[in-house]
Design a protein around this motif. Structure first.
Motif, mmCIF file in Angstrom:
data_model
loop_
_atom_site.group_PDB
_atom_site.id
_atom_site.type_symbol
_atom_site.label_atom_id
_atom_site.label_comp_id
_atom_site.label_asym_id
_atom_site.label_seq_id
_atom_site.Cartn_x
_atom_site.Cartn_y
_atom_site.Cartn_z
ATOM 1 N N LEU A 93 77.102 -68.017 11.323
ATOM 2 C CA LEU A 93 77.704 -67.075 10.379
ATOM 3 C C LEU A 93 78.546 -67.820 9.355
ATOM 4 C CD1 LEU A 93 79.143 -64.084 12.470
ATOM 5 C CD2 LEU A 93 77.434 -63.947 10.673
ATOM 6 N N ASN A 94 78.422 -67.430 8.098
ATOM 7 C CA ASN A 94 79.259 -67.947 7.008
ATOM 8 C C ASN A 94 80.029 -66.769 6.443
ATOM 9 O OD1 ASN A 94 78.316 -70.792 6.740
ATOM 10 N ND2 ASN A 94 76.356 -69.768 6.408
ATOM 11 N N LEU A 95 81.324 -66.723 6.733
ATOM 12 C CA LEU A 95 82.129 -65.571 6.334
ATOM 13 C C LEU A 95 83.260 -65.969 5.397
ATOM 14 C CD1 LEU A 95 82.505 -63.821 9.811
ATOM 15 C CD2 LEU A 95 80.924 -63.221 7.967
ATOM 16 N N MET A 96 83.513 -65.093 4.441
ATOM 17 C CA MET A 96 84.649 -65.247 3.549
ATOM 18 C C MET A 96 85.792 -64.409 4.111
ATOM 19 S SD MET A 96 84.991 -64.129 -0.478
ATOM 20 C CE MET A 96 84.417 -62.449 -0.201
ATOM 21 N N VAL A 97 86.993 -64.974 4.108
ATOM 22 C CA VAL A 97 88.205 -64.218 4.425
ATOM 23 C C VAL A 97 88.935 -64.045 3.103
ATOM 24 C CG1 VAL A 97 90.374 -64.162 5.685
ATOM 25 C CG2 VAL A 97 88.341 -65.153 6.757
ATOM 26 N N THR A 111 82.177 -69.139 -8.726
ATOM 27 C CA THR A 111 81.702 -70.304 -7.967
ATOM 28 C C THR A 111 80.235 -70.206 -7.589
ATOM 29 O OG1 THR A 111 82.228 -69.370 -5.799
ATOM 30 C CG2 THR A 111 83.971 -70.650 -6.904
ATOM 31 N N GLY A 112 79.698 -68.993 -7.536
ATOM 32 C CA GLY A 112 78.319 -68.817 -7.099
ATOM 33 C C GLY A 112 78.147 -68.897 -5.586
ATOM 34 N N LYS A 113 79.229 -68.930 -4.832
ATOM 35 C CA LYS A 113 79.161 -69.080 -3.378
ATOM 36 C C LYS A 113 78.737 -67.791 -2.651
ATOM 37 C CE LYS A 113 80.904 -73.328 -3.087
ATOM 38 N NZ LYS A 113 80.543 -73.859 -4.371
ATOM 39 N N ALA A 114 78.844 -66.650 -3.299
ATOM 40 C CA ALA A 114 78.533 -65.382 -2.633
ATOM 41 C C ALA A 114 77.127 -65.391 -2.043
ATOM 42 C CB ALA A 114 78.702 -64.208 -3.592
ATOM 43 N N ALA A 115 76.189 -66.032 -2.714
ATOM 44 C CA ALA A 115 74.811 -66.064 -2.234
ATOM 45 C C ALA A 115 74.672 -66.829 -0.918
ATOM 46 C CB ALA A 115 73.909 -66.690 -3.294
ATOM 47 N N GLU A 116 75.627 -67.704 -0.596
ATOM 48 C CA GLU A 116 75.557 -68.506 0.623
ATOM 49 C C GLU A 116 76.317 -67.883 1.790
ATOM 50 O OE1 GLU A 116 76.006 -72.814 -0.040
ATOM 51 O OE2 GLU A 116 76.296 -72.270 -2.150
ATOM 52 N N LEU A 117 76.967 -66.760 1.560
ATOM 53 C CA LEU A 117 77.784 -66.108 2.589
ATOM 54 C C LEU A 117 77.024 -64.969 3.252
ATOM 55 C CD1 LEU A 117 81.069 -65.968 0.507
ATOM 56 C CD2 LEU A 117 80.665 -67.409 2.518
ATOM 57 N N ASP A 118 77.330 -64.740 4.534
ATOM 58 C CA ASP A 118 76.729 -63.614 5.256
ATOM 59 C C ASP A 118 77.558 -62.346 5.110
ATOM 60 O OD1 ASP A 118 74.527 -65.090 6.449
ATOM 61 O OD2 ASP A 118 76.071 -66.093 7.637
ATOM 62 N N GLY A 119 78.824 -62.495 4.776
ATOM 63 C CA GLY A 119 79.673 -61.327 4.646
ATOM 64 C C GLY A 119 81.129 -61.718 4.511
ATOM 65 N N PHE A 120 82.004 -60.730 4.675
ATOM 66 C CA PHE A 120 83.430 -60.988 4.493
ATOM 67 C C PHE A 120 84.281 -60.227 5.494
ATOM 68 C CE2 PHE A 120 82.645 -57.270 1.870
ATOM 69 C CZ PHE A 120 83.767 -56.478 2.026
ATOM 70 N N ILE A 121 85.453 -60.797 5.736
ATOM 71 C CA ILE A 121 86.540 -60.156 6.476
ATOM 72 C C ILE A 121 87.629 -59.937 5.446
ATOM 73 C CG2 ILE A 121 88.286 -60.444 8.275
ATOM 74 C CD1 ILE A 121 86.316 -62.475 9.591
ATOM 75 N N THR A 139 80.772 -58.174 -4.737
ATOM 76 C CA THR A 139 80.143 -59.345 -4.123
ATOM 77 C C THR A 139 78.725 -59.116 -3.631
ATOM 78 O OG1 THR A 139 80.946 -58.835 -1.892
ATOM 79 C CG2 THR A 139 82.394 -60.154 -3.319
ATOM 80 N N GLY A 140 78.407 -57.866 -3.273
ATOM 81 C CA GLY A 140 77.111 -57.578 -2.664
ATOM 82 C C GLY A 140 77.041 -58.038 -1.213
ATOM 83 N N LEU A 141 78.187 -58.377 -0.629
ATOM 84 C CA LEU A 141 78.221 -58.901 0.738
ATOM 85 C C LEU A 141 78.479 -57.801 1.758
ATOM 86 C CD1 LEU A 141 80.386 -62.097 0.117
ATOM 87 C CD2 LEU A 141 77.928 -62.007 0.596
ATOM 88 N N LYS A 142 78.082 -58.083 2.995
ATOM 89 C CA LYS A 142 78.311 -57.182 4.117
ATOM 90 C C LYS A 142 79.772 -57.298 4.568
ATOM 91 C CE LYS A 142 75.119 -57.227 7.207
ATOM 92 N NZ LYS A 142 74.261 -57.548 8.367
ATOM 93 N N HIS A 143 80.367 -56.156 4.850
ATOM 94 C CA HIS A 143 81.756 -56.098 5.334
ATOM 95 C C HIS A 143 81.725 -56.219 6.857
ATOM 96 C CE1 HIS A 143 85.254 -53.369 6.560
ATOM 97 N NE2 HIS A 143 85.783 -54.533 6.208
ATOM 98 N N PHE A 144 82.341 -57.272 7.400
ATOM 99 C CA PHE A 144 82.351 -57.483 8.837
ATOM 100 C C PHE A 144 83.576 -56.903 9.520
ATOM 101 C CE2 PHE A 144 78.832 -60.134 8.006
ATOM 102 C CZ PHE A 144 78.188 -60.371 9.201
ATOM 103 N N MET A 181 76.272 -56.989 13.999
ATOM 104 C CA MET A 181 76.115 -56.750 12.566
ATOM 105 C C MET A 181 75.163 -57.727 11.899
ATOM 106 S SD MET A 181 80.000 -55.831 11.535
ATOM 107 C CE MET A 181 79.638 -55.056 9.978
ATOM 108 N N THR A 182 74.824 -58.833 12.566
ATOM 109 C CA THR A 182 73.955 -59.829 11.927
ATOM 110 C C THR A 182 72.504 -59.476 12.065
ATOM 111 O OG1 THR A 182 73.996 -61.206 13.909
ATOM 112 C CG2 THR A 182 75.589 -61.723 12.171
#
Length: 182
Positions: A93-97, A111-121, A139-144, A181-182
């Motif tokens: 898992l690659n998560l942004m906090v 940064t363009g990093k959103a594409a490399e993340l699985d989601g966020f906390i 972000t278009g990311l999944k909320h964990f 969730m994954t």
């Protein structure tokens, strides 16, 4: 399981959230951090902040903080701080906090990093204008998970007791909920 935690800017609650997540996991856990963040991680865990040429510190029976890594723990959490290059390439898992913070989201999107993340906390302060849906939309990311900002957490960190108290605010960081969730 290997989890990378990253934040687009400092002050988002990554290390406190990451250590709380590590403390909630079953089995042996290694929390890996490097550089400037090590003294903060040790202080949050209630340990002396002098490095004394150690490469790992035992927080409690099943949890260590380390530089680099050692042994074969059941779970590893990499605290990448704001440096995505510190991440483990084979992470599950690659998560942004992140807080509901316009400047953090702006930096993430540049940064363009959103594409490399699985989601966020999200570390959510109810007084902020932005909310979880805003972060998902941008972000278009999944909320964990959502960790509420709470003065009780700050007091536990200040007293060096975060790792020794069960903080209900971090119940959302149980690994089983992330796996589902994954």
């Amino acid at each position: 399981m290997i989890i990378n935690l990253w934040s687009p800017k400092h002050g988002q609650g990554l290390t406190t959230t990451g250590l709380a997540m590590a403390a909630s996991l079953e089995g042996t856990v290694q929390y890996i951090t490097e550089g400037d963040n090590l003294p903060d991680a040790l202080a949050i865990a209630g340990l002396p902040s002098g490095t004394d040429a150690h490469d790992h510190w035992e927080v409690k029976e099943n949890l260590t903080i380390s530089i680099g890594g050692f042994g074969t723990p059941d779970h590893v959490i990499y605290d990448c701080e704001t440096n995505w290059e510190l991440r483990h390439q084979g992470a599950d898992l690659n998560l942004m906090v992140v807080q509901a913070d316009y400047l953090a989201l702006r930096r993430l999107m540049t940064t363009g990093k959103a594409a490399e993340l699985d989601g966020f906390i999200v570390v959510l302060d109810s007084s902020r204008a932005l909310n979880v849906d805003d972060i998902k939309n941008v972000t278009g990311l999944k909320h964990f998970a959502t960790v509420p900002v709470d003065p009780a957490v700050a007091r536990a960190v200040d007293a060096g007791l975060l790792m020794h108290r069960r903080m209900r605010q971090f119940n959302v960081l149980k690994l089983s909920s992330f796996v589902e969730m994954t």
